[in-house]
Design a protein around this motif. Structure first.
Motif, PDB file in Angstrom:
ATOM      1  N   ILE A  54      40.765  36.842  45.381  1.00 22.62           N
ATOM      2  CA  ILE A  54      40.546  35.194  45.111  1.00 22.62           C
ATOM      3  C   ILE A  54      38.685  34.765  45.693  1.00 22.62           C
ATOM      4  CG2 ILE A  54      40.533  32.495  44.556  1.00 22.62           C
ATOM      5  CD1 ILE A  54      43.484  33.308  44.304  1.00 22.62           C
ATOM      6  N   ASN A  55      38.656  34.576  46.919  1.00 23.22           N
ATOM      7  CA  ASN A  55      37.431  34.717  47.584  1.00 23.22           C
ATOM      8  C   ASN A  55      36.128  35.233  47.789  1.00 23.22           C
ATOM      9  OD1 ASN A  55      39.282  32.333  48.678  1.00 23.22           O
ATOM     10  ND2 ASN A  55      39.451  33.946  50.718  1.00 23.22           N
ATOM     11  N   GLU A  56      36.134  36.727  47.018  1.00 28.30           N
ATOM     12  CA  GLU A  56      35.163  37.509  46.867  1.00 28.30           C
ATOM     13  C   GLU A  56      34.401  37.356  45.462  1.00 28.30           C
ATOM     14  OE1 GLU A  56      33.605  39.010  49.187  1.00 28.30           O
ATOM     15  OE2 GLU A  56      34.980  38.647  50.059  1.00 28.30           O
ATOM     16  N   TRP A  57      33.147  37.594  45.566  1.00 28.84           N
ATOM     17  CA  TRP A  57      32.531  36.813  44.431  1.00 28.84           C
ATOM     18  C   TRP A  57      32.098  38.066  44.161  1.00 28.84           C
ATOM     19  CZ3 TRP A  57      28.614  32.605  46.424  1.00 28.84           C
ATOM     20  CH2 TRP A  57      29.459  31.912  46.897  1.00 28.84           C
ATOM     21  N   ASP A  58      31.942  39.834  44.330  1.00 29.89           N
ATOM     22  CA  ASP A  58      31.841  40.776  43.665  1.00 29.89           C
ATOM     23  C   ASP A  58      32.881  40.910  42.902  1.00 29.89           C
ATOM     24  OD1 ASP A  58      30.826  43.405  43.141  1.00 29.89           O
ATOM     25  OD2 ASP A  58      29.392  43.331  45.415  1.00 29.89           O
ATOM     26  N   ILE A  59      32.282  41.917  41.765  1.00 29.94           N
ATOM     27  CA  ILE A  59      34.066  41.988  40.617  1.00 29.94           C
ATOM     28  C   ILE A  59      34.825  43.464  41.342  1.00 29.94           C
ATOM     29  CG2 ILE A  59      34.226  42.072  38.000  1.00 29.94           C
ATOM     30  CD1 ILE A  59      32.034  40.466  37.858  1.00 29.94           C
ATOM     31  N   ARG A  60      33.605  43.972  41.849  1.00 30.75           N
ATOM     32  CA  ARG A  60      34.227  45.880  42.039  1.00 30.75           C
ATOM     33  C   ARG A  60      34.617  44.820  43.663  1.00 30.75           C
ATOM     34  NH1 ARG A  60      28.615  48.361  43.530  1.00 30.75           N
ATOM     35  NH2 ARG A  60      28.628  46.157  43.977  1.00 30.75           N
ATOM     36  N   LEU A  61      34.603  44.932  44.026  1.00 34.80           N
ATOM     37  CA  LEU A  61      35.136  44.175  45.170  1.00 34.80           C
ATOM     38  C   LEU A  61      36.895  43.922  45.232  1.00 34.80           C
ATOM     39  CD1 LEU A  61      33.743  42.647  48.117  1.00 34.80           C
ATOM     40  CD2 LEU A  61      34.639  44.442  48.323  1.00 34.80           C
ATOM     41  N   GLN A  62      36.533  43.041  44.220  1.00 35.59           N
ATOM     42  CA  GLN A  62      37.542  41.972  43.870  1.00 35.59           C
ATOM     43  C   GLN A  62      38.736  43.248  42.721  1.00 35.59           C
ATOM     44  OE1 GLN A  62      36.261  39.299  40.623  1.00 35.59           O
ATOM     45  NE2 GLN A  62      35.633  37.672  41.862  1.00 35.59           N
ATOM     46  N   LYS A  63      38.235  43.732  41.869  1.00 37.06           N
ATOM     47  CA  LYS A  63      38.996  45.156  41.785  1.00 37.06           C
ATOM     48  C   LYS A  63      40.042  45.951  42.427  1.00 37.06           C
ATOM     49  CE  LYS A  63      37.801  46.043  37.010  1.00 37.06           C
ATOM     50  NZ  LYS A  63      35.650  46.905  36.177  1.00 37.06           N
ATOM     51  N   ILE A  64      38.830  46.538  43.832  1.00 39.95           N
ATOM     52  CA  ILE A  64      39.719  46.809  44.042  1.00 39.95           C
ATOM     53  C   ILE A  64      40.836  45.947  45.315  1.00 39.95           C
ATOM     54  CG2 ILE A  64      39.464  47.790  46.652  1.00 39.95           C
ATOM     55  CD1 ILE A  64      36.089  48.456  45.927  1.00 39.95           C
ATOM     56  N   LEU A  65      40.312  44.976  45.302  1.00 44.95           N
ATOM     57  CA  LEU A  65      41.729  44.434  46.464  1.00 44.95           C
ATOM     58  C   LEU A  65      42.773  43.742  45.093  1.00 44.95           C
ATOM     59  CD1 LEU A  65      39.322  41.732  48.336  1.00 44.95           C
ATOM     60  CD2 LEU A  65      40.692  42.914  49.302  1.00 44.95           C
ATOM     61  N   LEU A  66      42.663  43.614  44.332  1.00 42.90           N
ATOM     62  CA  LEU A  66      43.725  43.676  43.285  1.00 42.90           C
ATOM     63  C   LEU A  66      44.284  44.646  42.962  1.00 42.90           C
ATOM     64  CD1 LEU A  66      41.827  40.908  41.076  1.00 42.90           C
ATOM     65  CD2 LEU A  66      44.257  40.430  42.242  1.00 42.90           C
ATOM     66  N   ASN A  67      43.550  46.190  42.897  1.00 44.39           N
ATOM     67  CA  ASN A  67      44.551  47.463  42.253  1.00 44.39           C
ATOM     68  C   ASN A  67      45.281  47.484  43.717  1.00 44.39           C
ATOM     69  OD1 ASN A  67      43.921  48.217  40.113  1.00 44.39           O
ATOM     70  ND2 ASN A  67      41.492  48.966  40.754  1.00 44.39           N
ATOM     71  N   ALA A  68      44.661  47.408  44.646  1.00 47.44           N
ATOM     72  CA  ALA A  68      45.556  47.263  46.022  1.00 47.44           C
ATOM     73  C   ALA A  68      46.870  46.607  46.445  1.00 47.44           C
ATOM     74  CB  ALA A  68      44.790  47.389  48.051  1.00 47.44           C
ATOM     75  N   ALA A  69      46.735  45.745  46.078  1.00 52.97           N
ATOM     76  CA  ALA A  69      47.671  44.888  45.755  1.00 52.97           C
ATOM     77  C   ALA A  69      48.733  44.535  44.885  1.00 52.97           C
ATOM     78  CB  ALA A  69      47.420  42.948  45.143  1.00 52.97           C
ATOM     79  N   SER A  70      48.483  45.450  43.743  1.00 49.37           N
ATOM     80  CA  SER A  70      49.593  45.372  42.968  1.00 49.37           C
ATOM     81  C   SER A  70      49.903  46.563  43.537  1.00 49.37           C
ATOM     82  CB  SER A  70      49.025  46.069  41.529  1.00 49.37           C
ATOM     83  OG  SER A  70      49.367  46.656  40.787  1.00 49.37           O
ATOM     84  N   PHE A  71      49.302  47.864  43.832  1.00 45.48           N
ATOM     85  CA  PHE A  71      49.692  49.003  45.044  1.00 45.48           C
ATOM     86  C   PHE A  71      51.073  48.875  45.135  1.00 45.48           C
ATOM     87  CE2 PHE A  71      49.187  52.048  48.467  1.00 45.48           C
ATOM     88  CZ  PHE A  71      50.320  52.726  47.783  1.00 45.48           C
ATOM     89  N   GLY A  72      50.561  47.700  46.189  1.00 40.65           N
ATOM     90  CA  GLY A  72      51.177  47.523  47.640  1.00 40.65           C
ATOM     91  C   GLY A  72      52.517  46.663  46.461  1.00 40.65           C
ATOM     92  N   LYS A  73      52.464  46.008  45.831  1.00 38.21           N
ATOM     93  CA  LYS A  73      53.723  45.151  45.402  1.00 38.21           C
ATOM     94  C   LYS A  73      54.636  46.041  44.401  1.00 38.21           C
ATOM     95  CE  LYS A  73      53.815  43.593  41.548  1.00 38.21           C
ATOM     96  NZ  LYS A  73      54.344  43.655  39.967  1.00 38.21           N
ATOM     97  N   SER A  74      54.246  46.997  43.860  1.00 39.79           N
ATOM     98  CA  SER A  74      55.005  47.872  43.295  1.00 39.79           C
ATOM     99  C   SER A  74      56.045  48.857  44.567  1.00 39.79           C
ATOM    100  CB  SER A  74      54.265  49.389  42.344  1.00 39.79           C
ATOM    101  OG  SER A  74      53.674  49.840  42.979  1.00 39.79           O
TER     102      SER A  74
END
Lengths: 805, 676
Positions: free
Chosen positions: A354-374
């Motif tokens: 949420i704090n990042e502005w770069d869309i690529r970074l956002q994607k990476i972070l959310l992907n990682a979160a989703s991976f960890g969440k599962s």
């Protein structure tokens, strides 16, 4: 975009143990010399206002023009700034404070200086709702919407420059020549906080940290409690500006350099390739406006720091690493997950994205979160966190595209409602709807649509009513189903604009009947209001309207309206049902003679004076020649008249009133009085049938106990009604002996029937005779048992009869 | 769904909302001034002690001509007490004159008025202070005589169960003047009064649906007002804004995603569909009581104040009220014996335990004995009246009714029998008119000669007033002559002679049961095959119509074997239009359909009745709205129909919602201005 993603931490700066970073919000890539910062300007979280030659223009950060204020509102202007809370532009003139409520059409709320002040003084300075006068240096607050004096100076303090005072929500701090005064806005206490000290500039944070600067010593001091200095810093050169970054760090600006001051003389520096023209404090950082672009300096949030700090072993960082490993070394990536607090890692990744502005970074972070969440156990983690995170990222990204560069913290403070209000003011309706859809918040639709439509009507003076109507209708279709469009309010707005036809048509489209009717009523179209009201099929609503119309219209107008719209619907007559005067009038006017007649009868029966009303009713009925029933009834009324006339004559003859009697009662009375001639008259004149005559006479005679007359009457000629009625009447009145004597007259009846009747009236003697005739030995024997023991005579008679048989 | 319709809850809800409003009005002590027509409702909800305990009401005064004095007396001792009015002008629209008078005299006081209404009543939205707005009609009437502040509070009412859990009466049939809202004394008022009635009933149903969170799936309307009712209800429901939760529930229950098996039927029928039934003598226990003494709005019998017939407390009443009166005697007898046996059991009680058990049950036994005694007395009274009161002519009228319906008598004999009854002079005009109307309806019209003769004779016997009553009955199509019909200015309620209708709908079934009479014994009265027990061997038309919606076995046997279905879980009028056209001359006033279309997914277990895990059948709710008043007999026969359908595996729970009770006396009586 193809360049390799850099670790964001590369340009972080450290101040004591906290990292800060500066990020570029946008280029100030404006054309046409607007970025001539030599002129005056002001910034807000999302807007920039720039004073041109004779106009004041407001732009978004991307340079889109939002609105302009012409010279007529800029006379004697001292300064202008945006209100921190609502982001409305406030123009401070010498004699008034003007707030721009709406840009198109321009709506200015002007708050003039009260007259008693204007005569002797003018405004000197203004900051966020606090006003200082020029000569007296008295201080006023206009936060409540009017001038309220909060401090009378009376020579207590002198303010040298406009930098020597500041205020926030709670306090005002004044730098006198030798003192620092604190004024508490809640308790209205003025206090000399630091006597005998000299300071030249001041800035207060939103949390009431006070930062003072002494020009001579080039010294900066920060405190919250005047007794305890929190930070002291001696500068090597004099800063151009001093502001707060967020609410806890001091920022000083120089030509192309920004310094963040830390404890013990430490500081962190950011360099900019362009001249710095202004600093603006935000809730979580500071905006640096340079001639070329706007930058945002903020503290690096702990979640971001955990992940991206070089050499970090925090869960977030390991989770990100594991995710990156996944492609090549899946087993190791999964193995890694066991080695740290996965839940914290996931949360960090979400927050960091949420704090990042770069869309690529956002994607990476959310992907990682989703991976960890599962890999987290079900129920140990609320999946909504991730969903909410994604939604927020999406929202902030799309806001950025619109030129609204805000962070999560700023969004939380502005709130969705605030955002919508800002967008509505900028007439960005489409964007409003987009945001509402992103946030699934449909409750603002109404407000947005209403604003759009009203603005449309106000601005489209060269449009025809019908064009506007179709435009609005077309937009309504676009709205989600089941959504209530406040058309009545729009109608009202167009009414105020003098577009009556449009107002009427819009009101007609309103779904809520009561709003529709009210609006039509206001448009003064009584007829339409009433017809629409009738369509709602709510009598209570209709009657409320009718009562209101009754006040407004003359009785003639009202009746006209009723005839026009409600000729077959009797609601109003129903409400007026006890107002005979009105109803007589009304029915006469609408030619409802039968109703009129019935009304008369109703009144007659309530007053118990039917006689006086019958002949007027008869007259009325005569006029209605087409109705078969009424025709018939007119005849019957005539007959009644005849009866009354006859009764009148009887009354005169006998001196007893007959007029209250019915025909039958009259006849009965005459029989009772033994007026045979009159009885015959009545029977003849009123064509009384034989059957009825017999019944009445029988009844009357029995009631009078004239049993001999009765028998005579019965024997006079064969009774057309038979003799059962005689029997029944006598039996009922308890004359059983007399009743028994009529049984033998019933020639048509069977033996069994007669026997039953005789037993019923204890006519044993007659029964014995009858049984004898019918040779009914069994019956007689039964009778023997029935006869009461105290009647030996009868018993003898029975045995005799049996013997003879 | 079934559990949402716990109708006894509505009593508490009404009570709570009143208390809440009273507390909202002010916390100071209050005098509650009650319009008399609210009293019976209030008595059913709350006692005076309860009221004073939960609210600040200290005194209750009746809104009548004495009010000024009463108020003066109270305010003399308690000057600070607040006056709160409680009125019900849903039907009258006009506020009571006494209220206006009090308002006029108390210009300085704040005027607090609580008025009965429904949550969904549109006009309540006018009750918001807005300049230049249209004020609520109560307010505008008050402001004619009063300048101060009027505060209106709407008390939202739900209909409450009376006579049984599944019979909800809203008491909206008779206005303050005793005029029938469905069949008013003045024909010209009919349009207004029916519209007020329909509006209120629509609101009543809509509030019920809101309260019970009911979504109607299938509907049927029979009659002009019924159709209006249905359309209006649907329109109003569509204006409702559903909250998200509501939408979710609807989507889950009725959306396409899931198979659904929830059905809620709404059947609307009105008095005009069956003008015959209320003219007949009622033979159920409750019906006979209603005919003889009349149930008042407070649920008590007029003139028998000591008899409290509350189905919740009185199990004998609950079980016997809908039985043929002939069956009451044996039933009471059985109970008496039962009770005796219970008392006797003390002799066989040997152990202390057994004796204790007996002593414990003594209370309920005494209670039962009391009830049994009350009912025995009541039914003896009835029997005495029926057998000895000549003015009732009970048996001869019953016989005539039967003969008319069966078409046993020709025109002449029919007229003569009625005329004889007039001549005898024992029977009151209402009973005579009932018979005449019955004769007119079953034959469509009366011969001109007889028609005129009847009128003349009635005037001669009862006075000229009756002429206008007869006019009204003619306008209503209850009493017509051949030439009036030919003139096309007047109509009959039914356009087909009853002997055909009765054949098609088998309303006079040739059961093996002996046709029951009021007092005579008949076979197995507690379990009749056909619902003929409520009247003289006739099944009410309305009952047959409602049956027809689900079950066409009667029609297929007697009318036409071509029926679209024999048994259906959804109420359906399919294929009946020709029949109805013949009876009413207009089949447009009938309508059936679905409001929520069937889900595309077929239930996996075919069309079989849903059974839940315990194997118990689930009832569909079927709400039967009865406009223009329902008779006791019809309630009884509908209950019978419900069981009949159950035998055919159609599980419905009939919930009857009606505006009020009617019977012959009420129906004919309200056609006259003079009503005792």
């Amino acid at each position: 975009m193809q360049d390799k993603l850099k670790n964001p931490s590369l340009n972080w700066e450290r101040l004591s143990n906290i990292f800060y970073r500066s990020r570029k919000l946008c280029e100030l890539d404006w054309t046409g010399g607007k970025n001539d910062f030599s002129t005056k300007f002001a910034t807000s979280t999302t807007l920039i206002a720039i004073m041109g030659e004779d106009t004041l223009s407001v732009y978004s950060y991307l340079g889109a023009l939002i609105g302009q204020v012409g010279s007529e509102n800029l006379e004697n202007v001292i300064k202008f700034e945006f209100d921190n809370e609502t982001e409305k532009l406030v123009i401070v003139c010498q004699d008034a404070i003007k707030v721009i409520e709406n840009w198109l059409p321009l709506e200015v709320k002007s708050l003039p200086v009260p007259e008693e002040i204007r005569d002797r003084d003018i405004i000197w300075d203004y900051k966020q709702g606090i006003v200082i006068l020029k000569d007296s240096k008295d201080i006023y607050s206009v936060r409540s919407g009017n001038f309220e004096k909060i401090i009378s100076n009376n020579g207590q303090f002198r303010l040298l420059t406009k930098d020597s005072w500041d205020c926030n929500e709670k306090m005002v701090v004044l730098l006198d020549m030798d003192n620092v005064y604190h004024f508490d806005l809640l308790t209205n206490d003025l206090e000399n906080a630091i006597p005998n000290s000299q300071w030249h500039r001041i800035t207060i944070s939103s949390k009431s940290f006070v930062c003072l600067y002494n020009l001579k010593d080039e010294k900066i001091q920060v405190y919250k409690d005047p007794q305890r200095t929190l930070l002291e810093h001696t500068m090597d050169k004099s800063p151009i500006d001093i502001k707060w970054c967020g609410n806890d760090t001091i920022v000083t600006s120089f030509e192309d350099e920004i310094r963040l001051l830390g404890p013990d003389g430490s500081y962190a520096t950011f360099w900019y390739p362009f001249e710095i023209v202004d600093l603006r404090t935000e809730v979580d950082g500071v905006k640096v406006i340079t001639t070329n672009g706007i930058f945002f300096i903020s503290r690096v949030e702990s979640s971001t720091e955990n992940i991206f700090r070089i050499g970090s072993t925090e869960p977030g960082a390991i989770l990100l690493d594991s995710w990156k490993l996944l492609k090549e070394h899946a087993p190791r990536a999964l193995e890694n997950l066991k080695s740290f607090d996965l839940k914290k890692g996931v949360l960090d990744c979400i927050h960091a994205s949420i704090n990042e502005w770069d869309i690529r970074l956002q994607k990476i972070l959310l992907n990682a979160a989703s991976f960890g969440k599962s890999s987290l156990a079900y129920k140990s983690f609320d999946a909504n966190e991730l969903v909410k995170g994604c939604e927020l990222v999406k929202l902030l990204n799309s806001l950025r595209k619109m030129g609204i560069f805000i962070t999560r913290k700023q969004y939380e403070i502005i709130t969705l409602r605030g955002l919508i209000q800002r967008l509505i003011r900028a007439h960005k309706y489409y964007e409003c709807f987009q945001i509402c859809r992103l946030e699934n918040s449909f409750e603002f639709f109404q407000e947005i649509f209403l604003n759009w439509a009203i603005t449309k009507i106000k601005l489209s003076s060269n449009f025809e009513d019908s064009e506007l109507l179709t435009t609005i209708e077309r937009q309504i279709i676009e709205l989600p189903e089941k959504f209530h469009v406040p058309l009545a309010k729009i109608a009202h707005a167009s009414f105020l604009e003098g577009r009556f036809q449009l107002a009427r048509n819009l009101a007609l489209l309103e779904k809520e009947p009561e709003l529709k009717i009210l609006e039509l009523y206001k448009v003064d179209d009584n007829n339409l209001a009433l017809t629409e009201c009738l369509k709602a099929e709510s009598p209570e609503l209709t009657i409320s309207l009718l009562f209101k119309l009754q006040e407004k219209l003359t009785p003639v107008q009202l009746i006209k309206l009723l005839i026009l719209d409600m000729i077959d619907y009797s609601l109003y007559p129903y409400v007026q049902r006890n107002n005979y005067g009105f109803l007589f009038d009304f029915y006469r006017q609408i030619d409802k003679l039968i109703d009129l007649g019935q009304l008369m009868i109703k009144q007659a029966q309530q007053q118990d004076s039917i006689k006086t009303f019958v002949s007027p009713v008869e007259e009325l009925y005569k006029k209605v020649s087409t109705d078969a029933l009424i025709k018939q009834d007119t005849e019957l009324l005539k007959r009644q008249d005849k009866l009354w006339n006859y009764q009148e004559s009887l009354t005169n003859t006998f001196g007893i009133s007959f007029t209250e009697y019915t025909l039958d009662e009259t006849l009965s009375k005459l029989i009772e009085m033994q007026q045979e001639r009159q009885v015959k008259d009545v029977v003849k004149n009123f064509k009384i049938g034989e059957f009825k005559f017999y019944h009445i006479k029988c009844r009357t005679l029995v009631a009078q106990r004239r049993f001999d007359d009765l028998m005579k009457f019965a024997m006079d000629k064969k009774s057309p009604i038979g003799y059962l009625p005689f029997y029944k009447r006598l039996r009922r009145e308890g004359f059983i002996r007399e009743a028994a004597s009529y049984v033998s007259l019933m020639t048509g009846a069977s033996y069994e029937k007669k026997k039953e009747l005789l037993i019923d009236c204890k006519g044993y003697k007659e029964l014995i005779q009858l049984a004898g005739k019918h040779k009914d030995i069994v019956g007689l024997k039964e009778l023997y048992k029935m006869v009461p023991p105290n009647e030996p005579e009868l018993k003898v008679m029975i045995t005799d009869t049996i013997n003879t048989l | 769904m079934d559990s949402n319709w716990n109708t006894r809850k509505f009593i508490r809800l009404n009570r709570d909302s009143l208390c809440q409003i009273l507390n909202l009005v002010s916390g100071d002590d209050q005098i509650l001034v009650i319009q008399p027509n609210v009293l019976s409702l209030l008595n059913k909800l709350i006692s005076f002690t309860q009221l004073t305990e939960t609210t600040s009401v200290r005194k209750i005064v009746i809104l009548d001509d004495q009010l000024q004095d009463d108020l003066a007396n109270i305010t003399a001792t308690l000057p600070d007490i607040k006056v709160v009015f409680l009125i019900d002008v849903r039907l009258d629209i006009v506020i009571p004159s006494q209220l206006a008078a009090v308002a006029k005299l108390n210009q300085n006081r704040e005027l607090n008025v609580i008025y009965c209404t429904f949550t969904t009543q549109r006009s309540n939205r006018l009750n918001t202070p807005e300049e230049n707005g249209i004020p609520h009609f109560i307010k505008s009437q008050l402001s004619a005589s009063y300048d101060g502040v009027v505060k209106l509070y709407g008390w939202d009412i739900l209909p409450i169960p009376e006579l049984g859990d599944n019979v909800l009466l809203s008491h909206l049939l008779y206005n303050g003047e005793g005029d029938n809202m469905y069949f008013p004394r003045t024909a010209s008022m009919e349009s207004a009064m029916r519209s007020i009635l329909v509006d209120n009933m629509v609101n009543c149903l809509q509030s019920l649906f809101r309260q019970t969170r009911t979504t109607v799936t299938n509907v049927a309307a029979m009659g002009r007002e019924s159709k209006k009712f249905l359309n209006l209800l649907r329109e109003r429901i569509s204006l409702d804004d559903d909250d998200d939760e509501e939408l979710f529930i609807k989507d889950t229950l009725y959306g396409n995603k899931y198979q659904r098996d929830f059905k809620t039927d709404l059947i609307v029928i009105e008095r005009d569909m069956d003008p015959i039934t209320p003219l007949l003598t009622q033979l159920t226990y409750a019906g006979i009581l209603d005919d003889l003494y009349e149930f008042a709005d407070d649920g008590k019998l007029k003139g028998k104040n000591n008899v409290e017939l509350d189905y919740r407390k009185d199990e004998i009443w609950e079980e016997l009220k809908f039985l043929n009166f002939g069956a009451i005697g044996p039933q009471l007898n059985r109970r008496a014996k039962d009770l005796q046996n219970k008392y006797e059991s003390r002799h066989s009680a040997d152990s202390v335990g057994e004796i204790k058990q007996f002593v414990d049950s003594l209370g309920t036994l005494q209670e039962r004995q009391k009830l049994l005694k009350a009912h025995t007395t009541l039914s003896t009274d009835v029997l005495n009246q029926v057998e000895t009161d000549e003015s009732l002519q009970f048996n001869s009228i019953l016989e005539l009714e039967q003969d008319f319906l069966l078409h046993n008598l020709d025109n002449r004999t029919s007229c003569e029998s009625i005329l004889e009854m007039i001549y005898e002079g024992d029977t009151d005009s209402t009973r005579i008119l009932r018979l005449i109307c019955l004769m007119s309806i079953v034959r469509i019209s009366i011969r001109d000669k007889d028609f005129e003769n009847f009128k003349k004779e009635l005037i001669d016997t009862f006075g000229i007033e009756i002429l206008f009553q007869l006019e009204r009955l003619t306008q209503a199509g209850l009493f017509t002559s051949k030439s009036l019909l030919d003139s096309k200015q007047y109509n009959s309620k039914l356009l087909k002679e009853y002997r055909y209708i009765s054949k098609w709908l088998d309303t006079l079934p040739n059961t093996d049961d002996q046709i029951p009479t009021a007092v005579g014994p008949h076979l197995d009265p507690s379990n009749p095959k056909e619902p003929t027990f409520a009247y003289c061997g006739v099944v009410p038309l309305t009952t047959r119509y409602i049956q027809m919606l689900y079950d066409r076995s009667v029609l297929s046997q007697n009318y036409s074997s071509q029926q679209p279905f024999i048994i259906s879980r959804n109420p359906n009028l399919l294929g009946t239009h020709e029949l109805l056209e013949q009876i009413y001359g207009n089949s447009d006033i009938f309508e059936s359909g679905t409001w929520i279309p069937e889900s595309r997914k077929k239930p996996s277990n075919g069309s079989k009745q849903k059974t839940n895990i315990s194997g118990k059948e689930q009832n569909d709710i079927a709400i039967i709205v009865f406009l223009g008043g329902i008779t006791m007999g019809e309630i009884a026969t509908l209950k019978h129909l419900q069981n009949q359908l159950r035998e055919k595996k159609i599980y419905k729970r009939f919930i009857i919602v009606s505006d009020g009770l009617t019977n012959g006396a009420r129906m004919i009586g309200t056609s006259s201005f003079k009503r005792s």
